[in-house]
Design a protein around this motif. Structure first.
Motif, mmCIF file in Angstrom:
data_model
loop_
_atom_site.group_PDB
_atom_site.id
_atom_site.type_symbol
_atom_site.label_atom_id
_atom_site.label_comp_id
_atom_site.label_asym_id
_atom_site.label_seq_id
_atom_site.Cartn_x
_atom_site.Cartn_y
_atom_site.Cartn_z
ATOM 1 N N PHE A 1 24.173 10.730 -18.519
ATOM 2 C CA PHE A 1 23.376 9.499 -18.582
ATOM 3 C C PHE A 1 22.796 9.304 -19.992
ATOM 4 O O PHE A 1 22.843 8.214 -20.560
ATOM 5 N N ALA A 2 22.261 10.402 -20.558
ATOM 6 C CA ALA A 2 21.621 10.317 -21.881
ATOM 7 C C ALA A 2 22.615 9.850 -22.938
ATOM 8 O O ALA A 2 22.278 9.066 -23.833
ATOM 9 N N GLY A 3 23.880 10.295 -22.807
ATOM 10 C CA GLY A 3 24.906 9.893 -23.771
ATOM 11 C C GLY A 3 25.330 8.450 -23.542
ATOM 12 O O GLY A 3 25.496 7.673 -24.493
ATOM 13 N N ARG A 4 25.506 8.078 -22.260
ATOM 14 C CA ARG A 4 25.973 6.721 -21.934
ATOM 15 C C ARG A 4 24.982 5.673 -22.438
ATOM 16 O O ARG A 4 25.355 4.618 -22.925
ATOM 17 N N TYR A 5 23.699 5.981 -22.337
ATOM 18 C CA TYR A 5 22.674 5.001 -22.753
ATOM 19 C C TYR A 5 22.085 5.314 -24.123
ATOM 20 O O TYR A 5 21.246 4.594 -24.608
ATOM 21 N N ARG A 6 22.543 6.390 -24.738
ATOM 22 C CA ARG A 6 22.055 6.806 -26.062
ATOM 23 C C ARG A 6 20.513 6.822 -26.051
ATOM 24 O O ARG A 6 19.845 6.042 -26.729
ATOM 25 N N LEU A 7 19.975 7.734 -25.218
ATOM 26 C CA LEU A 7 18.521 7.777 -25.060
ATOM 27 C C LEU A 7 17.831 8.213 -26.352
ATOM 28 O O LEU A 7 18.332 9.077 -27.072
ATOM 29 N N GLY A 8 16.711 7.606 -26.619
ATOM 30 C CA GLY A 8 15.877 7.988 -27.756
ATOM 31 C C GLY A 8 14.425 8.080 -27.306
ATOM 32 O O GLY A 8 14.082 7.642 -26.199
ATOM 33 N N ALA A 9 13.571 8.646 -28.169
ATOM 34 C CA ALA A 9 12.183 8.909 -27.770
ATOM 35 C C ALA A 9 11.187 8.321 -28.765
ATOM 36 O O ALA A 9 11.427 8.335 -29.977
ATOM 37 N N VAL A 10 10.090 7.819 -28.216
ATOM 38 C CA VAL A 10 8.959 7.397 -29.061
ATOM 39 C C VAL A 10 7.746 8.280 -28.837
ATOM 40 O O VAL A 10 6.755 8.174 -29.562
ATOM 41 N N ASN A 11 7.827 9.143 -27.835
ATOM 42 C CA ASN A 11 6.719 10.091 -27.630
ATOM 43 C C ASN A 11 6.728 11.115 -28.755
ATOM 44 O O ASN A 11 7.688 11.210 -29.528
ATOM 45 N N SER A 12 5.678 11.923 -28.776
ATOM 46 C CA SER A 12 5.554 12.871 -29.882
ATOM 47 C C SER A 12 6.537 14.032 -29.762
ATOM 48 O O SER A 12 6.544 14.910 -30.626
#
Ligand SMILES: Cc1ncc(COP(=O)(O)O)c(C=O)c1O
Ligand SMILES: N[C@@H](CCOP(=O)(O)O)C(=O)O
Length: 471
Positions: A210-221
């Motif tokens: 899932f993380a690859g399919r949607y190219r997950l990114g983070a704004v948390n610390s």
């Protein structure tokens, strides 16, 4: 500069990739392979510099493989040009030894703006040359969400799915998020706590398909770039109070251990930091860990400082990495134990090492209210409940008399008007930059606190990454 994962198994990355990655693929958090160390002369040379110039000097070594100095300056000028105070993060003297570092002059009135205004611009820059869409999944107890949404609303190639605990953020905080109706912003109130939200975010990253399919990114610390931007104001404040010739202590209202870890990073870089005071509310896992070695979770108690109602502090893992001798395999095993048992015991040696820089304090609701009253009655300053927790701990700390103590003022009092009014009798007005908040339409989904529900929502409303990233 290369960045390594605290769990030791993910590939080391450069700055651009580490910024877009957020969390490491092995579940760890990225840290610089080694700290750039500033000499006394380099620190002395920061005296009198503007915030933007300080930011460029301090962050340059971390970004050099991705952004040149002129590019970094342009990004910082744009990010900090949106702050309502010329000094960006002004220092206010309270009495002979106590100072407030006001970090709330950004667009959403909390310290998160300092890093997220820059991070929004970094995402835009890095995505502009890539044929990919980024899906930010974030967890907020109120402030990260509004700051990230302000920084990313309407930007191309990025969607934001922001989870907040239903009913556990202030009205102002909620409305700052839910009244932003840009099509790339998706607010979700979950039926659970901030810890539940943060656990879902990490589980979404752990689902690698899932993380690859949607190219997950983070704004948390968990995103290293957040902490890099936050360490700038430690330098900015300390040189104004006499660094490198005088050591300065900082009292930091703490929840996810990000802000205070930035202070630790500044100390590693050579800034003379006398002590870092980790100030918690009654959700005191960090105080128990640092004072007694007991890093075990309990139930989250809702408080008047809701942004600190956190049990599992993501960034404590970054400190634990150093306390485990930067041995990723050893920390990975320790974290697996913590995730299974919800407890970890710090050894005496680890506690002693941490105590070299950190002290901690648990501030209860009465002490918090007392600090708000002291601030107003004795110094004329109206401070928010989070900053009051820092100030209470600062005033109680046992430090040499010649050490100035800077309390990080992490939020504008108007964000928590009810609690401020209860403590001081004063009701702060909303600054002009967020006026009209209570007349705007709100939009958010309410979902169960499960990974499945959140992933379904992302599939229904989000955008897949489109192309695979080059290996
Ligand atoms: C106003 C405020 N103060 C303090 C904190 C705690 O900061 P950290 O999570 O970096 O420890 C937060 C949330 O992060 C916050 O929003
Ligand atoms: N207090 C935070 C919690 C998330 O912290 P972060 O610094 O890891 O983003 C909030 O306001 O959302």
């Amino acid at each position: 500069m290369r960045y390594v994962s605290t769990r030791g198994a993910a590939a080391a990355l450069g700055f651009e990739d580490v910024t877009l990655a957020g969390l490491a693929s092995d579940g760890g958090l990225y840290l610089p392979e080694s700290w750039p160390v500033f000499t006394s002369d380099q620190i002395a040379a920061l005296k009198g510099l503007s915030y933007v110039d300080t930011a460029v000097a301090v962050m340059k070594p971390f970004v050099a493989d991705a952004i040149d100095e002129a590019g970094l300056r342009a990004l910082c000028a744009a990010a900090y040009g949106r702050f309502a105070h010329a000094a960006v993060t002004p220092l206010v003297q309270l009495d002979q030894r106590h100072f407030l570092l006001e970090l709330f002059h950004g667009p959403t009135l909390a310290f998160k703006d300092v890093a997220l205004q820059l991070l929004g611009l970094l995402f835009e820059r890095f995505l502009s040359s890539r044929d990919t869409h980024l899906t930010i999944i974030g967890a907020t107890s109120g402030d990260t969400g509004s700051a990230a949404i302000d920084a990313l609303a309407g930007r191309a190639k990025v969607d934001v799915f922001m989870l907040h605990p239903a009913g556990r953020v202030s009205d102002v905080q909620r409305r700052q998020m839910t009244t932003v109706l840009a099509p790339n912003i998706h607010n979700i109130a979950i039926d659970g706590s901030f810890d539940d939200a943060q656990a879902i975010v990490k589980a979404a990253f752990a689902d690698t398909d899932f993380a690859g399919r949607y190219r997950l990114g983070a704004v948390n610390s968990i995103n290293w770039a957040r902490l890099m931007a936050q360490l700038v104001y430690y330098f900015y404040a300390a040189v104004r109070l006499g660094a490198p010739d005088r050591a300065v202590a900082f009292s930091v209202p703490t929840g996810n251990f990000g802000d205070v870890f930035a202070g630790y990073a500044a100390a590693k870089m050579g800034l003379p930091v006398a002590k870092l005071i980790v100030a918690t509310n009654v959700n005191d896992i960090l105080h128990r860990a640092l004072s007694a070695g007991d890093y075990s979770t309990g139930t989250v108690t809702p408080t008047a400082a809701p942004s600190m109602d956190i049990q599992v502090s993501s960034n404590f893992e970054r400190l634990l990495f150093d306390l485990h001798g930067r041995d990723g395999a050893a920390l990975s095993a320790a974290m697996a134990g913590f995730e299974a048992d919800r407890r970890m015991t710090l050894s005496e040696a680890q506690r002693a090492e941490a105590a070299g820089l950190f002290v901690s304090a648990r501030v209860d609701p009465d002490e918090m209210a007392l600090a708000m009253r002291w601030g107003f009655q004795e110094t004329g300053q109206i401070i928010d409940p989070h900053s009051a927790i820092g100030l209470s701990a600062a005033r109680a700390a046992d430090l040499p008399a010649d050490v100035p103590v800077v309390t990080l003022a992490t939020a504008h009092p108007a964000k928590f008007r009810d609690a401020v009014e209860r403590a001081t009798g004063q009701r702060p007005g909303l600054p002009a930059r967020i006026s009209g908040l209570f007349e705007r339409e709100e939009r958010y989904a309410t979902l169960p606190a499960t990974l499945g529900a959140i992933q379904e929502h992302i599939v229904a409303h989000g955008t897949p990454a489109r192309v695979a990233e080059p290996a």
